[in-house]
Design an enzyme around this catalytic site. Structure first.
Site, PDB file in Angstrom:
ATOM      1  N   SER A 128       0.837  -1.201   0.000  1.00  0.00           N
ATOM      2  CA  SER A 128       0.000   0.000   0.000  1.00  0.00           C
ATOM      3  C   SER A 128       0.875   1.255   0.000  1.00  0.00           C
ATOM      4  O   SER A 128       1.702   1.427  -0.887  1.00  0.00           O
ATOM      5  CB  SER A 128      -0.951  -0.052   1.201  1.00  0.00           C
ATOM      6  OG  SER A 128      -2.041   0.807   1.026  1.00  0.00           O
ATOM      7  N   ASP A 169      -5.689  -3.937  -2.384  1.00  0.00           N
ATOM      8  CA  ASP A 169      -4.640  -3.477  -1.471  1.00  0.00           C
ATOM      9  C   ASP A 169      -3.807  -4.604  -0.862  1.00  0.00           C
ATOM     10  O   ASP A 169      -4.346  -5.580  -0.323  1.00  0.00           O
ATOM     11  CB  ASP A 169      -5.291  -2.661  -0.355  1.00  0.00           C
ATOM     12  CG  ASP A 169      -4.332  -1.744   0.364  1.00  0.00           C
ATOM     13  OD1 ASP A 169      -3.446  -2.257   1.083  1.00  0.00           O
ATOM     14  OD2 ASP A 169      -4.457  -0.521   0.210  1.00  0.00           O
TER      15      ASP A 169
END
Length: 276
Positions: free
Chosen positions: A48, A162
């Site tokens: 991320s 993610d």
């Protein structure tokens, strides 16, 4: 680019950079502290926000350039409204943002070996981008918050979201890049001290996502040689305008660990030399 280990008797040092949205700006402060104290970085893995900062650094952006990017960064630079039923917004603009910002955009051209982590939405398993391919797509996929952003479809047809869902603190993946010493930077360890009970569905989803990231990080943290935990729990994940505060906290927290890092390097160097 040749990613062979350097010819040196010192240990290879890797960074594992966690996710954390705007809090990831603290990673830049950590990098400044390491550079100023001559701590070499031989490998980076990120999830991320950690993939965004780690990938940009591996691509050749200087600390000053990263700081400038952090100060100017706003969410509108990487997202737009989506007409898809799979997400409220699309983070497709992130690819253009990265292509305009980075010196190189291919894994083969990186100055430091780097891995970006994403999650295969269908299987729930980690997808590791490294060694070759398009860096911008890898970073975009790693930063694709599910439900908020439309999943990223890769060249194999997988729907990716993610990386923090499966590897928020990618210590093992840093080891896989050949690191003898892994320094993890966890910008989520300080929790969310600003939060009370959620009042909306989005608030519930946010807290669930944070809980999953915490569980995943806790499963990995014992594999690190050292964990740096910037105290940013009082700042929301979306507050990009507080970049200066993030930078300062990351820098000062990392400085507190410099002596311990140097001790680790010295101990590992002795072990490597004795085994040679």
């Amino acid at each position: 680019m040749n990613h062979a280990p350097p010819k040196s008797n010192r240990p290879r040092i890797g960074l594992a950079l966690s996710g954390g949205a705007a809090r990831g700006i603290a990673h830049v402060g950590v990098l400044r502290a390491l550079e100023e104290n001559a701590i070499p970085i031989d490998a980076i893995a990120g999830a991320s926000a950690g993939a965004l900062i780690g990938g940009a650094y591996a691509a050749g952006l200087s600390i000053a350039q990263l700081e400038a990017m952090a100060r100017k960064f706003r969410w509108r630079h990487i997202s737009r409204f989506s007409f898809s039923r799979l997400g409220l917004q699309s983070n497709a603009p992130m690819e253009k943002f990265l292509r305009n910002s980075l010196p190189v955009t291919r894994f083969e051209e990186l100055r430091i070996p780097f891995a970006a982590l994403a999650t295969d939405l269908q299987t729930g398993t980690a997808v590791v981008f490294r060694a070759q391919g398009d860096l911008t797509i890898a970073i975009r996929a790693s930063n694709c918050l599910p439900a908020f952003y439309v999943p990223v479809r890769d060249g194999e047809g997988r729907l990716l979201v993610d990386g923090g869902l499966v590897a928020n603190l990618p210590i093992s993946y840093t080891r896989d890049l050949g690191a003898d010493i892994v320094i993890a930077v966890d910008v989520g360890a300080d929790g969310a001290r600003f939060m009370d009970r959620p009042r909306t569905a989005l608030g519930v989803m946010t807290q669930v996502f944070v809980a999953v990231e915490r569980i995943v990080s806790d499963q990995e943290k014992e594999k690190a040689d050292l964990i740096i935990t910037p105290k940013v729990g009082h700042i929301r994940w979306d507050e990009t305008r507080r970049a200066e505060e993030f930078l300062k906290i990351g820098y000062e927290t990392a400085l507190e660990s410099i002596d311990q890092i140097k001790d680790l390097i010295e101990q590992k160097t002795l072990l490597l030399n004795s085994a040679a």
